[in-house]
Write an enzyme that holds these catalytic residues in place. Structure first.
Site, mmCIF file in Angstrom:
data_model
loop_
_atom_site.group_PDB
_atom_site.id
_atom_site.type_symbol
_atom_site.label_atom_id
_atom_site.label_comp_id
_atom_site.label_asym_id
_atom_site.label_seq_id
_atom_site.Cartn_x
_atom_site.Cartn_y
_atom_site.Cartn_z
ATOM 1 N N GLU A 1 -9.823 6.251 2.909
ATOM 2 C CA GLU A 1 -10.671 5.186 3.429
ATOM 3 C C GLU A 1 -9.789 4.011 3.783
ATOM 4 O O GLU A 1 -8.688 3.880 3.239
ATOM 5 C CB GLU A 1 -11.695 4.777 2.372
ATOM 6 C CG GLU A 1 -11.199 3.745 1.334
ATOM 7 C CD GLU A 1 -10.112 4.266 0.395
ATOM 8 O OE1 GLU A 1 -9.980 5.499 0.274
ATOM 9 O OE2 GLU A 1 -9.399 3.446 -0.212
ATOM 10 N N LYS B 1 0.805 -1.225 0.000
ATOM 11 C CA LYS B 1 0.000 0.000 0.000
ATOM 12 C C LYS B 1 0.839 1.275 0.000
ATOM 13 O O LYS B 1 0.446 2.296 -0.563
ATOM 14 C CB LYS B 1 -0.935 0.006 1.212
ATOM 15 C CG LYS B 1 -2.037 -1.044 1.144
ATOM 16 C CD LYS B 1 -3.055 -0.723 0.072
ATOM 17 C CE LYS B 1 -4.236 -1.687 0.083
ATOM 18 N NZ LYS B 1 -5.123 -1.471 -1.080
ATOM 19 N N SER C 1 1.701 -9.698 -1.219
ATOM 20 C CA SER C 1 1.410 -8.267 -1.109
ATOM 21 C C SER C 1 1.528 -7.713 0.297
ATOM 22 O O SER C 1 1.682 -6.507 0.484
ATOM 23 C CB SER C 1 0.007 -7.994 -1.668
ATOM 24 O OG SER C 1 -0.947 -8.784 -0.993
#
Lengths: 405, 273
Positions: free
Chosen positions: A120, A98, A387
């Site tokens: 968010e 991220k 990830s």
């Protein structure tokens, strides 16, 4: 595909943000001006050498890139199939892919003179990655999170607060990620002058799907160079989990023109696609419009958005990035689903055979890799995007074993 | 001349500003909507906006989202809303009805089917909140083929080239969103609204309605002095929420609020005339 004119993947989206019939800008009029401002700013900085230099330096020294491409020998041999490599996004600062995106968007926000960040978050990973870059850059930060997720992910809520972010629990709707997006859009609409909205995935109105993809494409560019160096050839297949789809899009994008490289996105099959309790819009949904773009959605016959289910909070979203919707329809990528049970099994297998604890999101990709590695066989090469790391999920895993930590 | 045009012409002749209340179809329960629409007309409504409930109304604040959730709990969908409009229309041939909603439910029904059934039910205009003109060609064609007016929003952030483009596509009236934010937001700057309304009037003959942030009779009167129509949503829906289990009190309190707005607007127009 051989009988068709090849698609120039790099030319998408078009000027209006469309990937074929998907994408676009479906927002209230109030947001059209800030989206245009963002589109122009991004067009100006995306090729600006000084912007890219600053971003690359931050990715190297703050995020810790390049992330390793690790050959999982023990796991591969145990499966008896293809050689499986793991792209170690779990080793990034804050523990997931991220931050590649939040770093880029925060630098863009600063260039645009914005002093306040909203975002968010579902599981809290994007929220933490946003709060992290906001803390470092001295930007005010407000994170919207569904009230149900605030309860489920209390550790990440505390991390965000330690980082100085305000975390707002959203009580509306299903009290999950989709409702957090609604609330973040509302905040942005009310504060467009000083506020930048950092969307965490390749969804939302144009230019977000392209912008987030481009910031995440560092994953695929590194992977390409690393596998060529290690194996002297491209892999046979890439596998990544798909919620909104940012880690998958980042891995796939630099390989779209390599027709021989098969692309697999793995959605959250939850309790099984037949159960209705899942989060797999590409596998079991149909096209519609939500959160600013046209894409595949989980919806009922009336077009109301459905509640989703996944063991992994980060995949628990009823939509998916529009570029994935397009890649599904044009056949360039395949989308499959792994159930909660399969993901949990893969979580344990990788932990025991490699000493790497994957995020439950990534475990969905690992579960599919087990199937595909046998199909492709020992001569083949697969890259799985790992990830994120699984530390955040150990309470969930323990609870399934009847333990409370 | 469409029903909306006729209503604005009627208002102009009488020096009257149009009052446009919003309610969500099926809120707090389906049986309330048609009698409530009749109450709105009796209290002085010129046009009624009926919201199509949606699970994810991102342009609306808490009050209207809660109204959507109450309606959805009764499984109210577009066809159910159209039945309500049809029932209202059977008793009222003159008051225009504008449907307000989000694109996805309309898209799932199908643009052409939606437009034909809406027109048959007696709907006059459609405002699709999350559909900018850039993406609207197919829906607008379908609406116009069925004789429905596409209504558009203009925001404080809308630049003049877009205002021109929106006004070219629009029919019926223009809806100016008077605040940055979502429905139900606070604070209202009348001078700022007047300046923006003037910018819109410079490029179109269409009447300009103003909504967002108009919560009481005094605010309605101040906006009426600078616009052609006043749109009131969250203030009404908040009263519906407060009386959701007592229909009689609900009709009474909505009648009282809208009536007070009507009187204040009419007085204000007389004074400024």
């Amino acid at each position: 595909m051989s009988d068709k004119v090849p698609i120039e993947y790099r030319e998408f989206p078009d000027a209006g943000g469309h990937f074929g019939c998907y994408g676009g800008q479906f927002v209230p009029e109030l947001l059209m001006a800030p989206l245009e401002e963002l589109t122009q700013a991004y067009a100006r900085y995306r090729d600006d050498p000084r912007f890219l230099e600053e971003l690359d330096a931050d990715l190297a020294h703050y995020v810790g890139r390049p992330s390793p491409l690790y050959y999982a020998r023990g796991w591969s041999q145990r499966l008896g199939g293809a050689r499986i490599y793991l792209k170690r996004e779990d080793l990034n600062h804050t523990g997931a892919h991220k931050i590649n995106n939040t770093m880029g968007q925060a630098l863009l926000a600063a260039r645009m003179g914005k002093t306040r960040i909203v975002a968010e978050t579902g599981a809290g990973q994007h929220g933490v990655a946003t709060a992290t870059v906001a803390a470092r850059m001295g930007l005010e930060c407000v994170i919207y999170m569904g009230a149900a997720d605030v309860q489920r992910q209390s550790v990440n809520v505390y991390r965000m607060r330690l980082l100085g972010a305000k975390v707002v629990a959203v009580e509306a709707g299903t009290r999950t990620l989709k409702d957090a997006l609604n609330e973040a859009f509302r905040d942005w609409a009310a504060n467009v002058d000083d506020t930048f909205y950092i969307i965490g995935t390749v969804a939302g109105p144009h230019p977000y799907p392209a912008l987030v993809r481009d910031f995440q494409a560092v994953i695929g560019r590194e992977t390409r160079a690393q596998i060529l160096e290690r194996e002297g050839r491209l892999p046979d297949a890439l596998i990544a989990c798909v919620g909104g789809g940012s880690n998958a899009m980042g891995l796939f994008y630099p390989f779209l023109d390599d027709a021989a490289v098969r692309l697999y996105g793995v959605e959250a099959g939850g309790e099984g696609l037949d159960s209705g309790r899942h989060a797999a819009p590409l596998a079991a949904g149909r096209p519609g419009v939500l959160h600013g773009n046209r894409t595949y959605l989980m919806q009922d016959a009336d077009g109301q958005i459905l509640a989703t289910h996944s063991i992994s909070a980060g995949l628990d979203y009823p939509g998916v990035g529009p570029e994935h919707a397009w890649l599904k329809d044009n056949g360039r990528a395949q989308y499959v689903a792994a159930t909660d049970r399969e993901a949990i099994a893969a979580f344990h297998t990788l932990t025991r055979t490699e000493g790497i604890m994957p995020a439950l999101e990534s475990a969905h990709a690992l579960a599919y890799a087990e199937l595909l590695s046998r199909e492709i066989g020992p001569a083949g090469i697969i890259v799985v995007n790992l990830s994120g790391r699984g530390d955040k999920d150990i309470n969930t895993v323990a609870a399934l074993q009847g333990m409370e930590l | 001349m469409s029903r909306i045009e006729r209503r604005f012409a009627y208002c102009r002749e009488r020096g009257r500003k149009a009052l446009i209340p919003y309610i969500t179809g099926g809120d707090p329960q389906p049986a309330v909507t048609v009698p409530l629409m009749q109450v709105l007309v009796e209290a002085g409504a010129d046009i009624i906006e009926v919201g199509i409930p949606f699970s994810d109304p991102m342009a609306d604040g808490r009050i209207i989202q809660a109204a959507c959730e109450r309606a959805l709990a009764h499984r109210v969908n577009i066809r159910r809303v159209l039945e309500m409009v049809g029932e209202f229309r059977a008793g009222d041939a003159h008051t225009p009805v504008v449907l307000m909603g989000y694109l996805n439910p309309i898209e799932q029904m199908g643009y052409g089917v939606f437009a034909r059934e809406a027109a048959a039910a007696g709907v006059d205009g459609v405002l699709c909140v999350d559909l900018p003109p850039e993406e609207s060609q197919d829906l607008v064609q379908a609406l116009q083929a069925s004789g429905l007016d596409p209504i558009w929003l203009i925001a404080p952030t809308t630049r003049v080239e877009r205002i021109e483009r929106i006004c070219q596509a629009a029919r019926g009236f223009i809806y100016y969103v008077s605040l940055k934010g979502v429905t139900g937001a606070d604070s209202l700057d009348v001078d700022d609204v007047a300046a923006h309304v003037a910018r819109i009037r410079a490029v179109t003959q269409l009447p300009v309605g103003v909504g967002f942030g108009i919560r009481d009779a005094a605010a309605a009167a101040r906006i009426a002095a600078v616009a052609d129509a006043v749109v009131v949503g969250s203030a009404i829906v908040a009263r519906i929420e407060a009386h959701q289990n007592e229909p009689r009190a609900l009709y009474g309190t909505v009648r009282e609020l809208l009536g007070a707005m009507r009187r204040a607007m009419d007085t204000s127009v007389t004074e400024t005339a």
